[in-house]
Design an enzyme around this catalytic site. Structure first.
Site, PDB file in Angstrom:
ATOM      1  N   SER A  39       1.000  -1.226  -0.019  1.00 29.26           N
ATOM      2  CA  SER A  39       0.053  -0.051  -0.032  1.00 29.26           C
ATOM      3  C   SER A  39       1.010   1.179  -0.062  1.00 29.26           C
ATOM      4  CB  SER A  39      -1.053  -0.009   1.162  1.00 29.26           C
ATOM      5  OG  SER A  39      -2.072   0.874   1.021  1.00 29.26           O
ATOM      6  N   ASP A 183      -5.770  -3.239  -2.698  1.00 27.75           N
ATOM      7  CA  ASP A 183      -4.687  -2.866  -1.645  1.00 27.75           C
ATOM      8  C   ASP A 183      -3.977  -4.348  -1.018  1.00 27.75           C
ATOM      9  OD1 ASP A 183      -3.605  -2.153   0.848  1.00 27.75           O
ATOM     10  OD2 ASP A 183      -4.644  -0.363   0.766  1.00 27.75           O
TER      11      ASP A 183
END
Length: 319
Positions: A39, A183
């Protein structure tokens, strides 16, 4: 000895990780062979692999909501000096009307990545034989994937960075090669074990959460805030699992593992990007890493592991 720097997910809290990396790489002159990010960590690893600390600091201390969201689902207001977050109902409704799959869109982040992780940087990283890896969640195949810069074209690598950062359903969904990606933190928030599997014998891991839970969440006031609370709950437990498995794997492979947690709760919504706060977090990360290093309080070595993890039923995990 192969050394790795691993940076967890954490949205705007990535500024803290930048400060930690600055101390480790500039003040301690640590030279890493492997960089793995999830991320927000995936946004940082290319700059760090080239030692571009100042450029990364400028990026992380100047970004705001508009630089990330092309259609933000959040509305941030200052109420008596406190940031209050609510839903932008018109924005989310517009997305639904247009048949989109998420509440908000992060196309501006894709442009930001292309502007700051350049073709020249991509070529130089490969030339320097640094291994840079980003983590993505393949929702279609239901598995975590690690994308190495050595196995991607430049455009593909930018896509994977973007996908790794997309906290769906609040940000865009990456659809690539007939599959959907989101993500990387949904499955591997802090990929310590992956660094070990790739041969690292010393790992510095920056974890953008406190070591001990320090918050009691306020009751949710709407479906949006409830969803954020549920996601935070799940990610917190994913993180703990990643760290536990990472420690066990470090013991099994005789790896020196240094963990850098945040000393306090930085924010309860890491999707809000505040330039002023992020500047403070960067400085905090630098000074905290320096303090921790001087006190030698966060140095994990295999012999320090206790039997509690094994008793938790993890002894049969494939390390």
């Amino acid at each position: 000895m192969k050394k790795a720097l691993v940076i967890s997910g954490g949205g705007s809290k990535g500024a803290f990780a930048g400060g930690v990396a600055q101390y480790l790489m500039k003040d301690k002159n640590k030279d890493y062979d492997l960089f793995i990010g999830t991320s927000t960590g995936s946004l940082m690893v290319s700059h760090l692999a080239l030692g571009m600390i100042d450029e990364l600091k400028e990026l992380y201390t100047s970004v705001d909501q508009k630089a990330i969201f092309s259609n933000s689902p959040f509305k941030v207001k200052n109420v008596h000096g406190t940031k209050v977050i609510s839903i932008r109902h018109l924005n989310t409704l517009w997305n639904f009307i247009n048949g989109r799959k998420t509440f908000g869109e992060s196309k501006n982040l894709r442009k930001l990545i292309k502007n700051n992780v350049t073709q020249k940087m991509y070529d130089e990283i490969k030339k320097n034989n640094k291994e840079v890896i980003v983590t993505v969640s393949n929702l279609t195949a239901n598995q975590i994937e690690y994308k190495s810069i050595n196995e991607c074209t430049y455009d593909d690598f930018c896509d994977w960075i973007w996908g790794s950062c997309n906290y769906v359903p609040f940000m865009s969904l990456l659809e690539k090669d007939g599959q959907q990606y989101a993500d990387g933190g949904f499955g591997s928030l802090i990929p310590i074990r992956e660094a070990i599997l790739r041969g690292a014998k010393e790992i510095d891991a920056v974890i953008l959460e406190t070591e001990i839970v320090q918050t009691n969440r306020m009751p949710a006031k709407n479906p949006f805030s409830l969803m954020l609370d549920v996601f935070d709950f799940m990610l917190e437990h994913v993180e703990r699992h990643n760290i536990t498995i990472g420690k066990l794997s470090a013991k099994h492979h005789d790896v020196k593992l240094n963990l850098y947690y945040t000393p306090s709760v930085l924010t309860t919504n890491s999707l809000v990007f505040d330039k002023v706060l992020m500047k403070k977090w960067w400085k905090s990360g630098f000074h905290h890493a320096k303090y921790k290093d001087n006190e030698n309080m966060n140095d994990f070595r295999p012999e320090m592991i206790d039997n509690q993890m094994v008793e938790e039923g993890l002894e049969n995990y494939d390390l």
